[in-house]
Structure formats: structure tokens, C-alpha cells
Design a protein around this motif. Structure first.
Motif, mmCIF file in Angstrom:
data_model
loop_
_atom_site.group_PDB
_atom_site.id
_atom_site.type_symbol
_atom_site.label_atom_id
_atom_site.label_comp_id
_atom_site.label_asym_id
_atom_site.label_seq_id
_atom_site.Cartn_x
_atom_site.Cartn_y
_atom_site.Cartn_z
ATOM 1 N N HIS A 5 49.402 45.594 90.026
ATOM 2 C CA HIS A 5 49.264 44.164 90.307
ATOM 3 C C HIS A 5 48.583 43.398 89.173
ATOM 4 O O HIS A 5 48.732 42.176 89.062
ATOM 5 C CB HIS A 5 48.463 43.989 91.600
ATOM 6 N N ALA A 6 47.853 44.100 88.327
ATOM 7 C CA ALA A 6 47.087 43.425 87.270
ATOM 8 C C ALA A 6 47.966 42.651 86.304
ATOM 9 O O ALA A 6 47.492 41.735 85.621
ATOM 10 C CB ALA A 6 46.256 44.450 86.502
ATOM 11 N N ALA A 23 61.101 58.286 88.249
ATOM 12 C CA ALA A 23 60.251 57.095 88.327
ATOM 13 C C ALA A 23 58.801 57.556 88.283
ATOM 14 O O ALA A 23 58.366 58.349 89.126
ATOM 15 C CB ALA A 23 60.527 56.309 89.608
ATOM 16 N N LEU A 24 58.056 57.084 87.294
ATOM 17 C CA LEU A 24 56.670 57.512 87.092
ATOM 18 C C LEU A 24 55.723 56.606 87.879
ATOM 19 O O LEU A 24 55.775 55.380 87.762
ATOM 20 C CB LEU A 24 56.320 57.457 85.604
ATOM 21 N N TYR A 25 54.835 57.227 88.652
ATOM 22 C CA TYR A 25 53.850 56.494 89.454
ATOM 23 C C TYR A 25 52.441 56.904 89.016
ATOM 24 O O TYR A 25 52.051 58.044 89.199
ATOM 25 C CB TYR A 25 54.043 56.810 90.939
ATOM 26 N N VAL A 26 51.682 56.045 88.394
ATOM 27 C CA VAL A 26 51.868 54.628 88.216
ATOM 28 C C VAL A 26 51.227 54.259 86.885
ATOM 29 O O VAL A 26 50.370 54.980 86.401
ATOM 30 C CB VAL A 26 51.241 53.866 89.386
ATOM 31 N N ASP A 27 51.540 53.113 86.280
ATOM 32 C CA ASP A 27 51.087 52.803 84.924
ATOM 33 C C ASP A 27 49.564 52.747 84.783
ATOM 34 O O ASP A 27 49.006 53.180 83.774
ATOM 35 C CB ASP A 27 51.699 51.477 84.448
ATOM 36 N N PHE A 28 48.858 52.226 85.775
ATOM 37 C CA PHE A 28 47.426 51.973 85.587
ATOM 38 C C PHE A 28 46.543 53.203 85.788
ATOM 39 O O PHE A 28 45.330 53.144 85.551
ATOM 40 C CB PHE A 28 46.940 50.827 86.486
ATOM 41 N N VAL A 79 57.150 45.895 89.455
ATOM 42 C CA VAL A 79 55.838 45.278 89.280
ATOM 43 C C VAL A 79 55.321 44.747 90.615
ATOM 44 O O VAL A 79 55.987 43.926 91.272
ATOM 45 C CB VAL A 79 55.912 44.145 88.242
ATOM 46 N N HIS A 80 54.142 45.192 91.000
ATOM 47 C CA HIS A 80 53.586 44.855 92.306
ATOM 48 C C HIS A 80 53.207 43.367 92.369
ATOM 49 O O HIS A 80 52.370 42.902 91.595
ATOM 50 C CB HIS A 80 52.346 45.708 92.582
#
Length: 335
Positions: free
Chosen positions: A50-51, A307-312, A79-80
Motif C-alpha cells: 500500500h505504501a 507471483a512473488l509475495y510481497v515487495d515490501f 498494487v494494494h
């Protein structure tokens, strides 16, 4: 408390899988060497937090992430933008920097499709997908995201029960409302590793831990992309987790229609709880197991990625494991 109980029930389901299927049999699913062709074809995805749309991340952070997206063959990002309110509405105040982010993506990664990650918990007293008015507001939210400039909409509702009619209705209504060229995708739970297990466990557990292959096929028929969340399996060891993911990959390949893009979810987060042992559920094991499962077919399925979880939360080591294990394994072996 309710969330804790659901975790406990999911852990019970994982134990049932091992007991019913046999730990040895499940472990054997993760054996042998994957075929050389069972690698990325450059149609992968990444969940992004979400950022990016609330102003906490911007150009500097994207400049750091972009090379990994490119090298990882990531064509789609989710993108959340929410979460949705419990009545299905999406408050614009939750994504004040949405326009700036979309402009930044178009400038820095013009070939990457950007979907709005929309979702909420689906529980009694919260969001109800069986309610016509609630579904209508969810569709309105999806339509608003497309109008804002997103290339697609990515749904993530948890937990959706096996054979739930409300979710299918939502997909039908969303597809009818959106332009034909808009990408519609969704995260989906794990598939029952043994036929009839979803029904059997549903007799004893209040929340379905798995979907049947038949229900996954029914859902996938309304989507352009399906992302199987092949993590939080409750498997206690690397071998059993690898066996579960290889099995999930084989089942998903059979269940999802060939004209639908199938993505297998890969964990890149630190969580340690009743349904995840982070020492077993590693990025490295996940991508190798996906390759092993994919190798079961006579040839590589088209429209298949990860699908890669998650970028942050993804660490340097997890990105390295993903890139070397899935996106570019031949280069890693040659080097």
C-alpha cells in the motif's frame, strides 16, 4: 481471537493432509530434477504494498525495485489500493498518491501492467459477497480503479469458501462491467491435494482450507489470470512443503483452462505462525517445487508464471533465490 482460531483450524487441516495422504507420498512429489524448459517465460507477477499509493514510497524506491522487476520477468504488478470497507466501498482517501504512482510506473516501467489489488476479509458481520448491494459496490470500486488508469483489477478476498456462489457472481458482474481489454485477476486458495478432502474437512471445520479443482476451474473461467496462494501450508519441513507446492502446481495446471494465465504464488515474507514454518517455506524451495511440478507435463504450459509475495518484505536473499531459481536458473548454473 477469531483470526487465531482460523489459523489453528488451518494447521489442523495441514496435519490432516499429511495423515490422509501420507508424509512419504507427499515428500515424493518433491523429487527428481526439473526439466530445463520448466523456467520463467517472462510472464510473472509481483504483489506490491500500500505504501506506493499513500505516499510513503516514490521515485527513489521504484528506481531500486525496477531492475528486479525487469530481471525477474515480471509483467504484472498488483498494487494494494484498499482495503474495501465492509459494505464494499473503496474510500479514495486510502490511496491519495494513486495518480502519481501510475504516472511513475508509466514512465519507469511502461511495459509492466499495473492492476489495482482490491480485497477484504470475508467473514460473518464483515464483507458479504452473497449480498447483491455489496457486490455492486465492489464492482463500482473496480470500475473506478480502471477509470483512474489501472490496466486491470486483482481481487483478493479471504476466506472464500469452496463452492461459494457469491464470489462467482462477483466475477461475472465485474467482467460484464469492465471493458474487454481490462485484465481481471484474482488470488485463490490452495487446492485440495487429495480428491474429496475439501468436502470432508468442510464437514468438521468452519472455514474451508482448500478449494476443489472443480470450483477452481469454475472460478478461472471468469478470469484472465489466477494466482494460487501456494504458501501458509502448515507443512513442517522443507521436503513436505516442496511436495505440497509441486502437487499444487500439477493440480492447478490441470484445473485452470489453458487460455487463462496461471500463476503460482511464491513466499517472500518473514511470518512465523501456525500455518507457516519460514525455515520450510522458503523462496528457494517454492520455485524449485514449482519447476518440479511443471515438469510433470510433456511440455511447458503456455500462460504460466509465478507471483512473488510481497515487495515490501522480500529480502536480498529472497530476490536472489527467485531470480536464480526461477527467472534465470540457466544463467545461475552457468555462472
Amino acid at each position: 481471537m477469531k483470526w487465531f482460531l482460523q489459523r489453528v483450524l488451518a494447521a489442523v487441516a495441514a496435519v490432516a493432509v499429511v495423515a490422509a495422504g501420507g508424509a512419504v507420498v507427499l515428500r515424493m512429489q518433491y523429487s527428481g530434477e526439473p526439466e530445463e524448459w520448466a523456467v520463467s517465460d517472462g510472464t510473472n507477477a509481483l504483489w506490491m504494498g500500500h505504501a506506493w499509493v499513500d505516499g510513503r514510497k516514490g521515485a527513489d524506491e521504484l528506481a531500486e525495485l525496477a531492475p528486479r522487476i525487469t530481471r525477474g520477468g515480471i509483467r504484472d504488478v498488483y498494487v494494494h489500493v484498499g482495503p474495501l470497507d465492509y459494505d464494499g466501498r473503496l474510500d479514495p482517501a486510502k490511496h491519495p498518491e494513486l495518480d502519481s504512482f501510475l504516472d511513475l510506473m508509466a514512465e519507469r516501467l511502461p511495459d509492466v501492467r499495473v492492476s489495482a489489488w482490491v480485497g477484504q476479509r470475508v467473514e460473518e458481520g464483515q464483507l458479504d459477497l452473497l449480498d447483491d448491494a455489496t457486490r455492486a459496490r465492489v464492482v463500482e470500486a473496480a470500475d473506478a480503479m480502471v477509470a483512474a488508469g489501472f490496466d486491470g483489477v486483482h481481487y483478493n478476498f479471504e476466506p472464500v469458501p469452496n463452492n461459494d456462489p457469491g464470489f462467482v457472481s462477483l466475477l461475472e458482474e465485474t467482467r460484464a462491467a469492465l471493458p474487454e481489454d481490462v485484465l481481471l485477476s484474482s488470488s485463490v486458495p490452495k487446492i485440495e491435494p487429495l480428491g474429496g478432502l475439501a468436502f470432508t474437512l468442510g464437514l468438521f471445520l468452519s472455514k474451508d482450507p482448500f478449494w476443489s479443482s472443480g470450483y477452481l476451474e469454475r472460478v478461472a473461467e471468469h478470469l484472465d489470470q489466477v494466482a494460487v496462494m501456494a504458501y501458509d501450508t502448515g507443512m513442517p519441513t522443507e521436503g513436505l512443503y516442496g511436495g505440497m507446492v509441486a502437487r499444487q502446481t500439477r493440480l492447478a495446471v490441470d484445473a485452470v483452462p489453458e487460455d487463462v494465465h496461471l500463476l503460482m504464488g511464491v513466499p517472500a515474507y518473514p511470518d512465523d505462525h501456525s500455518t507457516r514454518n519460514p525455515e520450510a517455506e522458503t523462496t528457494q524451495t517454492s520455485v524449485r517445487a514449482i519447476r518440479v511440478g511443471l515438469s510433470d507435463a510433456a511440455q511447458r504450459r503456455e500462460r504460466f508464471g509465478t507471483a512473488l509475495y510481497v515487495d515490501f518484505t522480500a529480502t536480498d536473499d529472497q530476490w536472489r533465490a527467485y531470480l536464480e531459481g526461477w527467472a534465470r536458473p540457466q544463467e545461475a548454473e552457468a555462472g
